[in-house]
Write a protein that holds these residues in place. Structure first.
Motif, short mmCIF file in Angstrom:
data_model
loop_
_atom_site.label_atom_id
_atom_site.label_comp_id
_atom_site.label_asym_id
_atom_site.label_seq_id
_atom_site.Cartn_x
_atom_site.Cartn_y
_atom_site.Cartn_z
N PRO A 45 0.81 -1.23 0.00
CA PRO A 45 0.00 0.00 0.00
C PRO A 45 0.84 1.27 0.00
O PRO A 45 0.32 2.33 -0.36
N THR A 46 2.09 1.20 0.41
CA THR A 46 2.93 2.39 0.49
C THR A 46 3.69 2.67 -0.80
O THR A 46 4.36 3.70 -0.89
N ILE A 47 3.59 1.75 -1.78
CA ILE A 47 4.36 1.94 -3.02
C ILE A 47 3.85 3.15 -3.80
O ILE A 47 4.63 3.92 -4.37
N SER A 48 2.54 3.33 -3.83
CA SER A 48 1.98 4.44 -4.61
C SER A 48 2.48 5.78 -4.08
O SER A 48 2.89 6.66 -4.85
N LYS A 49 2.46 5.95 -2.77
CA LYS A 49 2.94 7.21 -2.18
C LYS A 49 4.43 7.39 -2.42
O LYS A 49 4.91 8.50 -2.69
N TRP A 50 5.18 6.30 -2.36
CA TRP A 50 6.62 6.37 -2.61
C TRP A 50 6.90 6.71 -4.07
O TRP A 50 7.82 7.48 -4.38
N MET A 51 6.12 6.15 -5.02
CA MET A 51 6.29 6.48 -6.43
C MET A 51 5.99 7.95 -6.68
O MET A 51 6.67 8.61 -7.50
N ASP A 52 4.98 8.48 -6.01
CA ASP A 52 4.65 9.90 -6.20
C ASP A 52 5.75 10.80 -5.68
O ASP A 52 6.04 11.87 -6.26
N ALA A 53 6.41 10.37 -4.60
CA ALA A 53 7.44 11.21 -3.99
C ALA A 53 8.78 11.11 -4.71
O ALA A 53 9.54 12.08 -4.76
N THR A 54 9.11 9.97 -5.28
CA THR A 54 10.44 9.76 -5.87
C THR A 54 10.45 9.82 -7.39
O THR A 54 11.45 10.19 -7.99
N VAL A 112 -4.20 -5.30 9.22
CA VAL A 112 -3.19 -4.71 10.10
C VAL A 112 -1.95 -4.27 9.32
O VAL A 112 -1.29 -3.30 9.69
N GLY A 113 -1.65 -4.98 8.24
CA GLY A 113 -0.43 -4.69 7.48
C GLY A 113 -0.31 -3.25 7.00
O GLY A 113 0.71 -2.60 7.24
N PRO A 114 -1.32 -2.69 6.32
CA PRO A 114 -1.20 -1.30 5.86
C PRO A 114 -1.02 -0.31 7.00
O PRO A 114 -0.30 0.69 6.85
N VAL A 115 -1.66 -0.57 8.15
CA VAL A 115 -1.51 0.35 9.28
C VAL A 115 -0.07 0.35 9.79
O VAL A 115 0.55 1.40 10.00
N ILE A 116 0.47 -0.87 9.96
CA ILE A 116 1.86 -0.96 10.45
C ILE A 116 2.83 -0.41 9.42
O ILE A 116 3.80 0.28 9.75
N ALA A 117 2.56 -0.72 8.13
CA ALA A 117 3.46 -0.23 7.08
C ALA A 117 3.47 1.30 7.04
O ALA A 117 4.53 1.92 6.88
N GLY A 118 2.31 1.91 7.16
CA GLY A 118 2.26 3.37 7.15
C GLY A 118 3.03 3.98 8.32
O GLY A 118 3.73 4.99 8.15
N GLN A 119 2.92 3.36 9.48
CA GLN A 119 3.66 3.88 10.64
C GLN A 119 5.16 3.73 10.46
O GLN A 119 5.94 4.63 10.82
N ILE A 120 5.59 2.60 9.88
CA ILE A 120 7.03 2.40 9.67
C ILE A 120 7.57 3.39 8.64
O ILE A 120 8.67 3.94 8.79
N VAL A 121 6.80 3.62 7.57
CA VAL A 121 7.25 4.57 6.55
C VAL A 121 7.36 5.98 7.13
O VAL A 121 8.30 6.73 6.83
N GLU A 122 6.41 6.37 7.97
CA GLU A 122 6.45 7.71 8.55
C GLU A 122 7.62 7.89 9.52
O GLU A 122 8.22 8.97 9.60
N SER A 123 7.96 6.82 10.23
CA SER A 123 9.01 6.94 11.25
C SER A 123 10.39 6.54 10.74
O SER A 123 11.39 7.20 11.06
N LEU A 124 10.48 5.47 9.95
CA LEU A 124 11.78 4.95 9.51
C LEU A 124 12.04 5.14 8.02
O LEU A 124 13.21 5.12 7.61
N GLY A 125 11.00 5.23 7.23
CA GLY A 125 11.19 5.42 5.80
C GLY A 125 10.82 4.17 5.00
O GLY A 125 10.70 3.05 5.53
N PHE A 126 10.63 4.40 3.70
CA PHE A 126 10.22 3.32 2.80
C PHE A 126 11.29 2.26 2.64
O PHE A 126 11.01 1.06 2.56
N THR A 127 12.55 2.69 2.60
CA THR A 127 13.65 1.73 2.46
C THR A 127 13.74 0.81 3.66
O THR A 127 13.92 -0.41 3.52
N ALA A 128 13.60 1.34 4.85
CA ALA A 128 13.65 0.52 6.06
C ALA A 128 12.50 -0.49 6.09
O ALA A 128 12.67 -1.63 6.56
#
Length: 248
Positions: free
Chosen positions: A1-10, A125-141
């Protein structure tokens, strides 16, 4: 779910590109399903290996995704991820059903319900946890974490290699309850009973034949009896006397 936001940003990807990035992955997904079905038919004892390969492909692809700066390059790891998902999903449910059938009670609804609940929990639960990790650690992490967890879990599937050697579950004997014989033993018992019934019927026929022969011999005037001194006329049914009522 976080790929779309990452594609828009990069990549400054447009909305249609964010959706179309998943379209090519449909074909390797179908190919993975077909391959798993054919391999499971020829080598059913290696379904755990197919699931392990699929999980490893997902982990390796997650290492590549953060470093894909081009739209078309990004299609490749996503296609590999969907191919690996097909290997896991297609091999998982038949493998779980076989283990339950071989090692436990053959109640498939329970194990399939557990698998479906796991899927639903992951998608919820996956998208919720993934969104929190991206906000705090980043997409690469996030991708590196998923890759490491996937690769660490792959060796766990090796313990399923002996699932075809599991002892067949036959139930436990309860106090005061007589367990039913296995089907093979029950079939042998029925066959033995049928054989005994056939032998008894043949014996009865043999005895009936002997009795009939004995009865017939008792009413006949045999020459051997006449030569032994007994007069032939002693048999009232065979006498030639005129006062014999049986000769009239």
């Amino acid at each position: 779910p976080t790929i779309s936001k990452w594609m828009d940003a990069t990549m400054n990807a447009e909305e249609w590109q964010q959706g179309m990035i998943w379209l090519p992955a449909f074909f390797p997904h179908v190919a993975g399903v077909v391959l798993t079905v054919k391999m499971a038919r020829k080598f059913p004892e290696y379904q755990w290996a197919l699931a392990g390969i699929g999980l490893a492909l997902e982990g390796l692809s997650c290492f590549v995704i953060p470093f894909s700066t081009n739209y078309f390059v990004l299609m490749l790891p996503i296609c590999v991820i969907c191919f690996g998902i097909a290997l896991i999903d297609t091999a998982l449910l038949p493998m779980l059903g076989f283990i339950v059938d071989k090692k436990y009670v053959s109640v498939y609804g329970s194990v399939y319900a557990i698998a479906d609940i796991s899927y639903c929990a992951a998608y919820a639960v996956g998208p919720v946890i993934a969104g929190q990790i991206v906000e705090s650690l980043g997409f690469t992490a996030l991708n590196i974490s998923v890759a490491i967890l996937s690769l660490i879990y792959c060796p766990m599937l090796y313990y399923l290699k002996d699932m075809h050697d599991y002892k067949q579950y036959e139930g436990e004997e309860e106090p005061g309850v007589v367990m039913k014989d296995p089907p093979a033993k029950e079939f042998q018992t029925i066959a033995l009973q049928e054989t005994n019934m056939t032998n008894g019927y043949q014996q009865a026929q043999f005895e009936e034949t002997n009795f009939a022969n004995f009865e017939q011999a008792s009413y006949q005037n045999q020459p051997a009896a006449a030569q032994g001194g007994a007069p032939a006329a002693s048999n009232p049914f065979k006498t030639q006397a005129t006062n014999n009522p049986f000769r009239k």
